[in-house]
Write a protein that holds these residues in place. Structure first.
Motif, mmCIF file in Angstrom:
data_model
loop_
_atom_site.group_PDB
_atom_site.id
_atom_site.type_symbol
_atom_site.label_atom_id
_atom_site.label_comp_id
_atom_site.label_asym_id
_atom_site.label_seq_id
_atom_site.Cartn_x
_atom_site.Cartn_y
_atom_site.Cartn_z
ATOM 1 N N LEU A 70 0.851 -1.181 0.000
ATOM 2 C CA LEU A 70 0.000 0.000 0.000
ATOM 3 C C LEU A 70 0.893 1.239 0.000
ATOM 4 N N LEU A 71 0.750 2.090 -1.011
ATOM 5 C CA LEU A 71 1.524 3.331 -1.090
ATOM 6 C C LEU A 71 0.693 4.475 -0.508
ATOM 7 N N VAL A 72 1.237 5.152 0.506
ATOM 8 C CA VAL A 72 0.540 6.293 1.115
ATOM 9 C C VAL A 72 1.526 7.424 1.320
ATOM 10 N N ARG A 73 0.977 8.637 1.471
ATOM 11 C CA ARG A 73 1.769 9.812 1.786
ATOM 12 C C ARG A 73 1.772 10.022 3.311
ATOM 13 N N PRO A 74 2.765 10.729 3.849
ATOM 14 C CA PRO A 74 2.798 10.993 5.302
ATOM 15 C C PRO A 74 1.835 12.112 5.687
ATOM 16 N N ASP A 75 0.537 11.847 5.556
ATOM 17 C CA ASP A 75 -0.484 12.841 5.875
ATOM 18 C C ASP A 75 -1.654 12.126 6.547
ATOM 19 N N PRO A 76 -2.665 12.863 7.032
ATOM 20 C CA PRO A 76 -3.768 12.206 7.730
ATOM 21 C C PRO A 76 -4.449 11.109 6.918
ATOM 22 N N ALA A 77 -4.695 11.352 5.658
ATOM 23 C CA ALA A 77 -5.340 10.330 4.835
ATOM 24 C C ALA A 77 -4.471 9.085 4.736
ATOM 25 N N GLY A 78 -3.171 9.292 4.621
ATOM 26 C CA GLY A 78 -2.248 8.167 4.561
ATOM 27 C C GLY A 78 -2.250 7.350 5.835
ATOM 28 N N ARG A 79 -2.350 8.034 7.006
ATOM 29 C CA ARG A 79 -2.381 7.291 8.259
ATOM 30 C C ARG A 79 -3.646 6.444 8.366
ATOM 31 N N ALA A 80 -4.774 6.987 7.899
ATOM 32 C CA ALA A 80 -6.018 6.221 7.951
ATOM 33 C C ALA A 80 -5.945 4.984 7.066
ATOM 34 N N LEU A 81 -5.381 5.123 5.868
ATOM 35 C CA LEU A 81 -5.234 3.969 4.973
ATOM 36 C C LEU A 81 -4.281 2.939 5.580
ATOM 37 N N ALA A 82 -3.195 3.383 6.187
ATOM 38 C CA ALA A 82 -2.233 2.466 6.796
ATOM 39 C C ALA A 82 -2.885 1.653 7.913
ATOM 40 N N ALA A 83 -3.746 2.312 8.698
ATOM 41 C CA ALA A 83 -4.449 1.589 9.764
ATOM 42 C C ALA A 83 -5.375 0.531 9.172
ATOM 43 N N ARG A 84 -6.069 0.860 8.094
ATOM 44 C CA ARG A 84 -6.943 -0.118 7.444
ATOM 45 C C ARG A 84 -6.139 -1.313 6.922
ATOM 46 N N ALA A 85 -4.956 -1.030 6.372
ATOM 47 C CA ALA A 85 -4.126 -2.116 5.845
ATOM 48 C C ALA A 85 -3.658 -3.031 6.971
ATOM 49 N N ARG A 86 -3.373 -2.458 8.143
ATOM 50 C CA ARG A 86 -2.921 -3.297 9.248
ATOM 51 C C ARG A 86 -4.063 -4.184 9.747
ATOM 52 N N ILE A 87 -5.265 -3.621 9.821
ATOM 53 C CA ILE A 87 -6.419 -4.423 10.214
ATOM 54 C C ILE A 87 -6.645 -5.547 9.198
ATOM 55 N N ALA A 88 -6.523 -5.210 7.895
ATOM 56 C CA ALA A 88 -6.710 -6.233 6.850
ATOM 57 C C ALA A 88 -5.670 -7.334 6.982
ATOM 58 N N ARG A 89 -4.450 -7.012 7.329
ATOM 59 C CA ARG A 89 -3.403 -8.020 7.503
ATOM 60 C C ARG A 89 -3.735 -8.921 8.693
ATOM 61 N N LEU A 90 -4.211 -8.320 9.794
ATOM 62 C CA LEU A 90 -4.575 -9.109 10.966
ATOM 63 C C LEU A 90 -5.762 -10.018 10.686
ATOM 64 N N ASP A 91 -6.686 -9.558 9.812
ATOM 65 C CA ASP A 91 -7.889 -10.335 9.495
ATOM 66 C C ASP A 91 -7.677 -11.346 8.378
ATOM 67 N N GLY A 92 -6.459 -11.410 7.798
ATOM 68 C CA GLY A 92 -6.190 -12.348 6.734
ATOM 69 C C GLY A 92 -6.693 -11.915 5.383
ATOM 70 N N ARG A 93 -6.871 -10.590 5.193
ATOM 71 C CA ARG A 93 -7.368 -10.079 3.904
ATOM 72 C C ARG A 93 -6.218 -9.483 3.078
ATOM 73 N N GLY A 94 -5.060 -10.121 3.143
ATOM 74 C CA GLY A 94 -3.907 -9.670 2.372
ATOM 75 C C GLY A 94 -2.679 -9.552 3.259
ATOM 76 N N ARG A 95 -1.532 -9.939 2.708
ATOM 77 C CA ARG A 95 -0.261 -9.789 3.440
ATOM 78 C C ARG A 95 0.295 -8.398 3.115
ATOM 79 N N TRP A 96 -0.300 -7.416 3.778
ATOM 80 C CA TRP A 96 -0.042 -6.019 3.430
ATOM 81 C C TRP A 96 1.215 -5.478 4.121
ATOM 82 N N THR A 97 1.976 -4.690 3.358
ATOM 83 C CA THR A 97 3.023 -3.822 3.914
ATOM 84 C C THR A 97 2.764 -2.413 3.397
ATOM 85 N N THR A 98 2.626 -1.470 4.307
ATOM 86 C CA THR A 98 2.396 -0.079 3.912
ATOM 87 C C THR A 98 3.736 0.612 3.704
#
Length: 994
Positions: free
Chosen positions: A837-865
């Protein structure tokens, strides 16, 4: 042309610098005389540290790093905090040090010199910013550091601020001619009486210092690392590193004030080549000839009276030939002997923005010492040299022919700005003896520096027994006494001074803690009253003072009158007494103790206005490493949370000191925080969410959407600490608006970050974690006092889990290997597939990064932000894909790397730091309001005590702190800026109350 008019001449009274292979001007002079080059072969370790591959085609492993390096600095001497010092650009560091040293070498105080001092200087491009501090502007508090300590515009204004210089502060930028143009502007400022003393110079400190260079055909750089200036074999230059500053004064004033004069500037000129050249970077013959001709005309001297020219010559075939052609136009035929040409570049390289002032220093030394200089490595003359000039392979004595020795100095910049200065040898100073005894006085920031000042002075006097002791004493007295830690020695002559400076038993030491105290004069035991009276009359009395009677009364009267004449405040009712007794040495010892106690002594009056300044060793800076190492390329970091419990000792006192408080409470935890602060005894205004704006009888408020501007207008008390906790109740409200209205507020969230993973329960609120620099995330069962201690913390984001706090760190990470992964800018369900997941260091990027971490914990992708300000290259993404174990990789947008000792990973309760070494003596605040203000400052700045006359900003206070302190006493936001001491601010508060 007429002979020069000395009323328009300028004296060079002080010189300082750091050069390749030479830590000061004296070492440079010695190296040049001995033919020792500052350019050298770089070692393999140095190249490796610089990140340079010596196998690169065309690489030349020769360099001229500045002596002493650029990583160390005496932050305490200049009143800089650790953070300010480590981000301070190297050019600013060295210009600060050289300005200080130039003033001291001229015999003036380096801080608040007592006369209007102008500063004209420039520097090279700030490589430190782009190489070591690329993310500084994006950091909390980074922009003020960038503007004050990194930007080239701030070079001279920062030095003027730190040293207390009140003349013009002009940053000059004309590429290679910068520092000689600065000298020209300084002379103009002196002659138009904008200032009475002027500093001029420049600095060039490219990074890395030990990287060598890569030769490219057609460039100005040397293919073999040798500089052959003015030589037929000239084939390029080597860029050296250095900084230099000279102190200048109107000649008539310098002679009247007894200053050291190293050389006399008769005239100077500056112009530009315009379009009369091959291209923008190319030099022009007509422009160079014109600037030399104009400078000679301003000086009022004929070319044939100039015996030597220190050329710009950097060792390029074209540049040297054009300079020689220009000189041939100005220096016509008919000379009795050819003019000597030389260049310092073969010895130390081309110092770029510092080259012109370095050439000026060399020429001044040659004039002063009567030397016609050689040019290192010179063999075959450039064909353009002609018969009007000669180049010497080594130094030779400059013959005396009855006329004053004169020299010219040239400096030509890329872009066509040319400068030339005409110099003359200094007036000879006649030796004169002055009888002793005398008192030598000096000071330092700490005990080690004070001992080093002592040993340096002793070595200097031992090496120069011809110095006049009275002049030495006067120079020390008027230029070396601004620190609180002081030492005095009473001596009879130079040999006695050498002995006394090695004998601690003769030192009179003390730390000044008061300013101009009053003393009561009492009589000693006698019976040598005649000796005391005679000594007081000779040492302390004025020229017109009548001889006192050789009695007890006569002696006391003479001592009283003499001390009063010198500015000592005597008062019969004062609690502290001084004893009048003994002969001349005893009286000088008494005067020394008065100075140690804080008395302001009129040293000029002590010497009856007859003393002269002499050049003495400068202050020994106690340098420590303050440096941010460049991040590895690519700059990969992995965010991680480290245990960092916040101290709760003294919490109630700290809560009171941080008030008044404004707390946005939208849930039971927020209400509990407000209640706890109230119990601590601090004023709290609580704001609760509702449908519309309402001001309650309790002094609290209710706000709905869009009501924050109304709240701001309705606040009766300006809050010092703002805590926004609406997100704890689920709905953050207008938190972005609040962050704009109160940029320093603390934002509270719950479950917006994951310390261990499962505690990331509210990913939608992750965007709130970067709205403000101060953020605290609160987990279940968080201890209330630990939350409040975290709120009071001023630095990195924190998270509280139970009774522990955690701090966010970014650990360096090496990316190796190659793999494939899907690259996305959102978070689709990938199942078991690998995703980036490519994000910028801004509020929107932090929200996307949190979603990616939840998805990784839930088994919905081996995500690295991947967090980056720009899209990474495919090679970097492939390396990230291979790091399947990483949840997040930050490529840019992290703070500079500052190593933290392992022992500090779990912080012990904070202790107050000691008061820094200031130029202001410690003065105890008066009981009452002064002590109240001092206590508030001490709590805000973390010092155990603060003096009544201590400057808030010298103590490391920042503008945001100043605004909060002003608000505490309902003063204008600029109050602390305008009244930066406890005493001044307390007086303003008292005036408002009356």
């Amino acid at each position: 042309m007429t002979e020069p008019a000395h009323e328009s001449a300028v004296a060079l009274v002080g010189m300082a610098g750091r050069f390749p292979g030479a830590a000061d001007v004296e070492q440079l002079r010695g190296n040049l005389a001995a033919g020792v080059s500052g350019l050298r072969d770089l070692t393999g370790d140095e190249l490796a540290a610089a990140g340079v591959d010596p196998a690169t085609p065309g690489h030349v492993r020769v360099g001229g790093p500045v002596a002493g390096g650029v990583e160390t600095f005496d932050a305490a001497a200049f009143g800089l905090s650790t953070r300010e010092a480590e981000t301070l650009e190297p050019h600013h560091r060295l210009v600060l040090e050289c300005s200080w040293e130039a003033l001291e070498r001229a015999g003036y105080r380096p801080t608040d010199p007592g006369v209007p001092v102008g500063l004209f200087a420039g520097c090279a491009f700030p490589d430190y910013l782009t190489r070591n501090l690329p993310e500084l502007a994006a950091e909390p508090g980074g922009k003020p550091l960038l503007s004050a300590g990194v930007e080239r515009d701030s070079l001279t204004s920062l030095v003027s601020y730190k040293l207390g210089l009140r003349g013009p502060a002009i940053t000059v930028q004309t590429y290679c001619s910068t520092s000689l143009v600065a000298v020209h502007l300084a002379c103009q400022s002196l002659l138009t009486y904008e200032c009475d003393l002027a500093l001029a110079g420049g600095a060039a400190l490219p990074l890395p210092q030990t990287g060598g260079h890569v030769f490219e055909e057609g460039s100005i750089l040397s293919p073999d690392g040798r500089v052959r200036a003015l030589d037929a074999d000239a084939n390029g230059t080597v860029m050296g590193s250095g900084a230099a500053v000279v102190a200048l004064k109107r000649l008539e004033d310098a002679l009247a004030d007894g200053d050291v004069v190293h050389a006399v500037i008769l005239g100077s000129a500056v112009n530009n080549d315009g379009r009369d050249r091959a291209g923008y970077p190319a030099p022009g013959v007509a422009g160079q000839a014109a600037v030399v001709d104009t400078a000679l005309a301003v000086a009022g001297v004929k070319p044939e009276t100039v015996g030597y020219v220190e050329c710009h010559a950097v060792g390029t075939p074209l540049g040297d030939s054009i300079e020689l052609a220009a000189l041939n136009r100005v220096f016509g035929p008919g000379r009795a002997a050819p003019c000597v040409l030389s260049s310092v570049k073969p010895s130390i390289g081309h110092l770029d923005r510092a080259s012109g002032v370095t050439s000026l220093i060399r020429a001044a030394l040659n004039l002063r010492d009567g030397v016609l200089p050689g040019t290192l490595g010179f063999r075959t003359p450039n064909p353009a040299l002609g018969d009007r000039f000669t180049v010497l392979p080594a130094d030779v004595p400059w013959p005396v022919d009855g006329s004053p020795r004169r020299a010219g100095v040239s400096s030509f910049g890329v872009g066509g700005t040319n400068a030339h200065v005409v110099l003359e040898e200094p007036p000879r100073r006649s030796p004169r003896p002055s009888g002793g005894p005398h008192v030598l006085t000096f000071s330092a920031g700490d005990a080690a520096a004070l001992d080093e000042v002592t040993s340096r002075l002793r070595a200097h006097l031992a090496a120069h027994p011809e110095l006049d002791l009275g002049d030495v004493a006067f120079t020390l007295q008027v230029s070396r006494g601004h620190f609180a830690l002081r030492r005095a020695v009473v001596v009879r002559d130079i040999p006695d001074a050498v002995a006394a400076l090695a004998d601690p038993g003769r030192w009179i030491d003390g730390e000044t803690r008061r300013r101009d105290p009053r003393f009561r004069l009492v009589a000693g035991s006698g019976p040598e009253w005649a000796s005391t009276a005679a000594a007081a009359h000779r040492l302390l009395g004025g020229d017109d003072a009548p001889a006192p009677a050789p009695t007890r009364a006569g002696a006391l009267s003479a001592v009283t009158a003499g001390l009063t004449r010198l500015g000592v405040r005597l008062d019969e009712s004062a609690p502290d007494a001084i004893v009048a007794e003994g002969g001349a040495e005893d009286l000088l010892g008494t005067l020394a103790r008065l100075w140690l106690a804080g008395s302001t002594v009129d040293w000029t009056a002590l010497h009856r206005g007859e003393a002269r300044r002499v050049e003495l060793p400068p202050y020994p800076f106690q340098r420590k490493r303050f440096w941010v190492d460049p991040a590895p390329r690519p700059a990969a970091h992995v965010p991680s949370w480290h245990l960092d419990p916040q101290p709760v000792a003294g919490l109630e006192r700290r809560l009171r000191a941080a008030g008044p408080w404004l707390v946005f409470a939208g849930d039971p935890l927020g209400e509990a925080l407000a209640a706890r602060i109230t119990v601590a005894g601090s004023e709290v205004t609580t704001v609760r969410p509702g449908r519309g704006f309402a001001a309650l009888d309790t002094g609290d408020f209710v706000v709905g959407p869009g009501d924050l501007p109304s709240l701001l207008r309705s606040l009766v008390v300006v809050p010092r600490t703002i805590v926004h906790g609406f997100a704890l109740g689920g709905a953050p409200g207008d938190v972005e608006v609040a962050a704009g209205l109160w940029p320093g507020m603390v934002t509270l969230t719950s479950g917006a970050v994951g310390i261990l993973g499962p505690d990331l329960t509210t990913p939608a609120h992750a965007a709130l974690t970067v709205l403000t620099p101060r953020h605290v995330d609160i987990g279940p069962a968080a201890a209330l006092d630990q939350v409040l201690a975290a709120v009071l913390h001023r630095d990195a984001p924190l998270a509280v889990r139970g009774d522990q706090a955690w701090r966010l760190h970014h650990e360096p990470c090496s990316l190796t290997g190659q793999a494939e992964a899907e690259v996305h800018h959102d978070v689709p369900d990938l199942g078991g597939r690998r995703g980036i997941l490519l994000v910028r260091p801004d509020p929107a990027g932090r929200a996307l990064a949190a979603r990616a971490r939840i998805a990784r914990l839930d088994g919905r992708g081996r995500w690295t932000t991947v967090v980056s300000t720009s899209d990474p290259s495919p090679a970097v993404l492939a390396a990230v894909a291979a790091a399947d174990h990483l949840t997040e990789v930050v490529l840019s947008g992290v703070p500079p790397v500052r190593p933290v000792p392992v022992a500090e990973s779990v912080r012990t309760p904070a202790v107050a730091r000691p008061r820094p070494a200031l130029g202001t003596p410690f003065v105890e605040p008066e009981p009452g309001l002064e002590q109240e203000v001092a206590a508030a400052w001490a709590a805000a700045l973390g010092y155990p005590e603060i003096g009544a006359d201590d400057n808030f900003f010298d103590l490391g206070g920042r503008s945001a702190d100043a605004v909060r302190i002003a608000a505490e006493w309902h003063l204008p936001a600029t109050a602390v800026v305008e009244l930066p001491t406890v005493r001044l601010l307390a007086a303003r508060i008292a005036g408002r109350r009356s």
